[in-house]
Design a protein around this motif. Sequence first.
Motif, PDB file in Angstrom:
ATOM      1  N   SER A  38       0.829  -1.199   0.000  1.00 24.33           N
ATOM      2  CA  SER A  38       0.000   0.000   0.000  1.00 24.33           C
ATOM      3  C   SER A  38       0.869   1.257   0.000  1.00 24.33           C
ATOM      4  O   SER A  38       1.999   1.243   0.497  1.00 24.33           O
ATOM      5  CB  SER A  38      -0.908   0.008   1.238  1.00 24.33           C
ATOM      6  N   TRP A  39       0.352   2.320  -0.545  1.00 21.67           N
ATOM      7  CA  TRP A  39       1.010   3.612  -0.465  1.00 21.67           C
ATOM      8  C   TRP A  39      -0.074   4.676  -0.434  1.00 21.67           C
ATOM      9  O   TRP A  39      -1.248   4.406  -0.699  1.00 21.67           O
ATOM     10  CB  TRP A  39       1.964   3.839  -1.633  1.00 21.67           C
ATOM     11  N   ILE A  40       0.313   5.885  -0.107  1.00 23.95           N
ATOM     12  CA  ILE A  40      -0.659   6.968  -0.039  1.00 23.95           C
ATOM     13  C   ILE A  40       0.040   8.270  -0.408  1.00 23.95           C
ATOM     14  O   ILE A  40       1.239   8.441  -0.164  1.00 23.95           O
ATOM     15  CB  ILE A  40      -1.278   7.052   1.373  1.00 23.95           C
ATOM     16  N   ARG A  43      -0.383  14.588   1.399  1.00 26.33           N
ATOM     17  CA  ARG A  43      -1.251  15.719   1.111  1.00 26.33           C
ATOM     18  C   ARG A  43      -0.933  16.925   1.983  1.00 26.33           C
ATOM     19  O   ARG A  43      -1.391  18.025   1.704  1.00 26.33           O
ATOM     20  CB  ARG A  43      -2.711  15.310   1.323  1.00 26.33           C
ATOM     21  N   HIS A 191      -3.006  12.012   7.115  1.00 29.47           N
ATOM     22  CA  HIS A 191      -2.767  10.659   6.593  1.00 29.47           C
ATOM     23  C   HIS A 191      -1.412  10.120   7.042  1.00 29.47           C
ATOM     24  O   HIS A 191      -0.661   9.558   6.242  1.00 29.47           O
ATOM     25  CB  HIS A 191      -2.857  10.623   5.067  1.00 29.47           C
ATOM     26  N   ALA A 271       2.412   3.814   3.765  1.00 32.11           N
ATOM     27  CA  ALA A 271       1.210   3.920   4.594  1.00 32.11           C
ATOM     28  C   ALA A 271       1.301   2.944   5.737  1.00 32.11           C
ATOM     29  O   ALA A 271       1.891   1.875   5.625  1.00 32.11           O
ATOM     30  CB  ALA A 271      -0.045   3.625   3.757  1.00 32.11           C
TER      31      ALA A 271
END
Length: 272
Positions: A38-40, A43, A191, A271
Amino acid sequence: MSGTGARGRGPRQRGSISASTVRRRLKDDALKPWQYRSWIFIRDPAFQPKAARILDLYARTFDGVPLDEDDYVISSDEKTSVQARCRCHPTLAPGQARAMRVNHEYRRGGALAYLAAYDVHRARVFGRCEPTTGIVPFMNLVTQVMTTEPYASAKRVFWIVDNGSSHRGKAAIDRLAKAFPNAVMVHTPVHASWTNQVEIFFSAVQRKVVAPNDFTDLDQVRDRLRAFEDRYNATAQPFRWKFTTYDLDDLLARLDRQTADHPGESSIAPAA
């Protein structure tokens, strides 16, 4: 004889391959499409200074100055919707060569919110159950901690929180400081829950208390959570947190290099 194998061994299936051969070749292959990470996107424009501030607090430093003995660091969050699932048939205990068996069907016995405040350097947790999350339940947790020694008379108590609605923004910072002048709220980057150590404690709660979720009612959930807190506080040691500001700077530098090579992926971060 057409279509028949040599010496009468029957029809030959051209292109056939055994299941064991398929498994072996997939295991050895460089491409494994069933695996993923997973990655995000980052922001928060102030990601680096916010994350660094928290990592410094874990290392007992604030604004470049070592913390005093009467400074404390609290990591806090809420675990929402902890359900009481009343199984329609009794759970069968594990036996020799047999895993625990939990019936799939259940009756809903309600849900509660579990709020926890974790003292990072003393490995002490304060928890409470509330009907739901929100400003009032969170401030109830704060009051529970801040009216207890050594926090009541501490020089400073740093509260690390995420950006959830219960403690979001400057209004939450001012609310905390007004109620307890020695309390300092520190927000994680957006996040970036992986920077909040209480999430590690919640992971233990999920594995050791909630799963496999076989409770008769919410009172049993509360009792299990309290019992786990008592045992945890009697035996736990601080987490061996190894990710430092140096690691953070190295990670961001690698992401910047990746940006140059792959435009459009500039904000990829690991993440939790």
